[in-house]
Design an enzyme around this catalytic site. Structure first.
Site, PDB file in Angstrom:
ATOM      1  N   GLY A 129     -55.690  66.030 -19.511  1.00  0.00           N
ATOM      2  CA  GLY A 129     -54.301  66.548 -19.525  1.00  0.00           C
ATOM      3  C   GLY A 129     -54.063  67.938 -18.931  1.00  0.00           C
ATOM      4  O   GLY A 129     -53.914  68.824 -19.376  1.00  0.00           O
ATOM      5  N   SER A 131     -51.905  67.728 -15.639  1.00  0.00           N
ATOM      6  CA  SER A 131     -50.440  67.885 -14.772  1.00  0.00           C
ATOM      7  C   SER A 131     -49.406  67.775 -15.609  1.00  0.00           C
ATOM      8  O   SER A 131     -49.806  67.000 -16.694  1.00  0.00           O
ATOM      9  CB  SER A 131     -50.522  66.368 -13.867  1.00  0.00           C
ATOM     10  OG  SER A 131     -51.577  66.344 -12.771  1.00  0.00           O
ATOM     11  N   GLU A 246     -64.858  66.500 -10.544  1.00  0.00           N
ATOM     12  CA  GLU A 246     -63.935  65.461 -10.567  1.00  0.00           C
ATOM     13  C   GLU A 246     -63.693  65.161  -8.890  1.00  0.00           C
ATOM     14  O   GLU A 246     -63.486  63.952  -8.416  1.00  0.00           O
ATOM     15  CB  GLU A 246     -62.506  65.875 -10.611  1.00  0.00           C
ATOM     16  CG  GLU A 246     -61.410  64.673 -10.931  1.00  0.00           C
ATOM     17  CD  GLU A 246     -60.374  65.148 -11.469  1.00  0.00           C
ATOM     18  OE1 GLU A 246     -59.921  66.472 -11.949  1.00  0.00           O
ATOM     19  OE2 GLU A 246     -59.454  64.478 -11.370  1.00  0.00           O
TER      20      GLU A 246
END
Ligand SMILES: Cc1cc2nc3c(=O)[nH]c(=O)nc-3n(C[C@H](O)[C@H](O)[C@H](O)COP(=O)(O)OP(=O)(O)OC[C@H]3O[C@@H](n4cnc5c(N)ncnc54)[C@H](O)[C@@H]3O)c2cc1C
Length: 384
Positions: A129, A131, A246
């Protein structure tokens, strides 16, 4: 570091190959794309099988249930699982590839003990969570507020594009804890249990008709203060740690798959007309694979993939889109052959998202130019 495969690596390859040969035929058929209950079950079951065989969390330290594998073993693992068409990491993506590694680097002992073994065993699924509708590229503009109230943070706001949010147990949540501080300084990183009262998850449908990601609405959600990772208002720094995993290691299995797809395309009769374009993409993917080797080796030494991750994400996602376009030209109508397991037409659409997800190509270029090349900072846009 020497990244040629050693005898020990080849022994590991043989052992893994034998395990895959035994395990894969015993798997149930892959579920329908939109059957999310079954998809979660299938993906977490595969994660559990990897865990039981000692192949989960290849790069994770042993004390958290990982294998602590050498860089070359990690690469062998990716090559072999892709070659054998083992199931993709699926809904375990966020937990295994970046939430878990962020917790290893930044969380308290209690937080690590509570989550890391469960992530690796496939007992816990995570989403991200980060953006918001008005905070994507400029993520630090996020507005979701968390106000401390005794032993809780009371969180209100909206997140968007949360991949696997509808099947997740926990989320990596970044929130504004100090609205008066400069925007990068007032942010905190929280572990969000997705079943808390006040959370509403609404799936979003993509161009493929799939609902892989969601909007998440938070209305006075009481998150235990013990779920704060690191210290209050230090969340932007921790977010960069999450991004380093990521943008770096999370794309690697995709890359191996892209190289396999490109080699498959080369064998197609239509490839002759596009030989030089195809050769160029294959060379680019090979170059990215070399960067990956360098990065995996760096991560093994320092604990984080660092800036090389930015280059890999940028180069891979753009080369992958060129491969998608090229596959449509080479296969022509054959790209729409529904019996072809590669699904080239669908792939060409799916990969459009790669230059947006986890930071757009423009943003990767800005960061590389400032952080790696030392060029002047992007001018601030002042609203008139
Ligand atoms: C498949 C997919 C999965 C995703 N999963 C998640 C997830 O799980 N969790 C999550 O939190 N988010 C997720 N995202 C969101 C993703 O991180 C954002 O879409 C991305 O950061 C871009 O933000 P935005 O969509 O708001 O675009 P914007 O920031 O509005 O950008 C619009 C365009 O403007 C350009 N632009 C913006 N600022 C600049 C600048 N300063 N210089 C040059 N160009 C600029 C961008 O490059 C882009 O082309 C996902 C996205 C996709 C596509």
């Amino acid at each position: 570091m020497d990244l040629r495969y050693s005898e020990a690596d080849e022994a590991f390859r043989a052992e893994l190959r034998a395990w895959l040969d035994r395990e894969l035929p015993a798997l149930p058929p892959a579920p329908e794309r939109e059957d999310w209950v079954e998809r979660r079950r299938f993906d977490t079951d595969w994660q559990r099988r990897l865990f039981d065989a000692g192949y989960a969390g290849m790069s994770w330290p042993r004390e958290y249930g990982g294998r602590d594998a050498s860089p070359s073993e990690q690469l062998v693992f990716l090559e072999e699982t892709t070659r054998a068409r083992a199931p993709y990491i699926g809904v375990n993506f966020v937990g295994v590839l970046h939430a878990g590694p962020t917790l290893i680097a930044e969380a308290s002992d209690e937080q690590k003990a509570a989550h890391l073994p469960r992530i690796l065993r496939g007992d816990e699924v995570w989403c991200q969570g980060f953006s918001e509708p008005a905070a994507g590229s400029d993520l630090a503009a996020l507005r979701t507020r968390a106000v401390r109230d005794g032993d809780h943070y009371v969180v209100s706001g909206q997140k968007i594009w949360c991949s696997f949010g509808h099947v997740a147990d926990f989320g990596e949540l970044i929130v504004r804890t100090d609205p008066d501080a400069p925007k990068h300084r007032g942010i905190s990183w929280l572990i969000l249990p997705m079943d808390l009262p006040g959370i509403e998850v609404r799936p979003i449908e993509t161009v493929l008709g799939s609902s892989e990601f969601c909007e998440v609405f938070l209305d006075e959600v009481r998150v235990p203060a013990e779920n704060l990772v690191g210290t209050e208002n230090d969340g932007w720094r921790i977010t960069q740690v999450t991004f380093s995993f990521e943008r770096g290691t999370a794309f690697v299995s995709e890359l191996v798959d892209a190289i396999r797809l490109a080699e498959g395309l080369a064998a197609h009769p239509g490839a002759r007309r596009y030989a030089s374009e195809l050769a160029r993409v294959v060379a680019e993917l090979d170059g990215v694979w070399s960067l990956v080797k360098r990065n995996v080796s760096r991560a093994a030494r320092t604990g984080s993939p660092g800036d090389g991750a930015l280059m890999i994400k940028l180069a891979y996602s753009e080369a992958r889109q060129r491969l998608g376009d090229l596959s449509l030209k080479i296969l022509d109508r054959g790209a729409f052959d529904l019996d072809d397991p590669e699904g080239y037409a669908e792939e060409a659409l799916r990969v459009l998202a790669l230059t947006i997800a986890a930071g757009t190509s423009q943003i990767q270029r800005n960061i590389i130019s400032e952080r790696v090349l030392g060029l002047p900072r992007e001018p601030k846009v002042v609203a008139s």
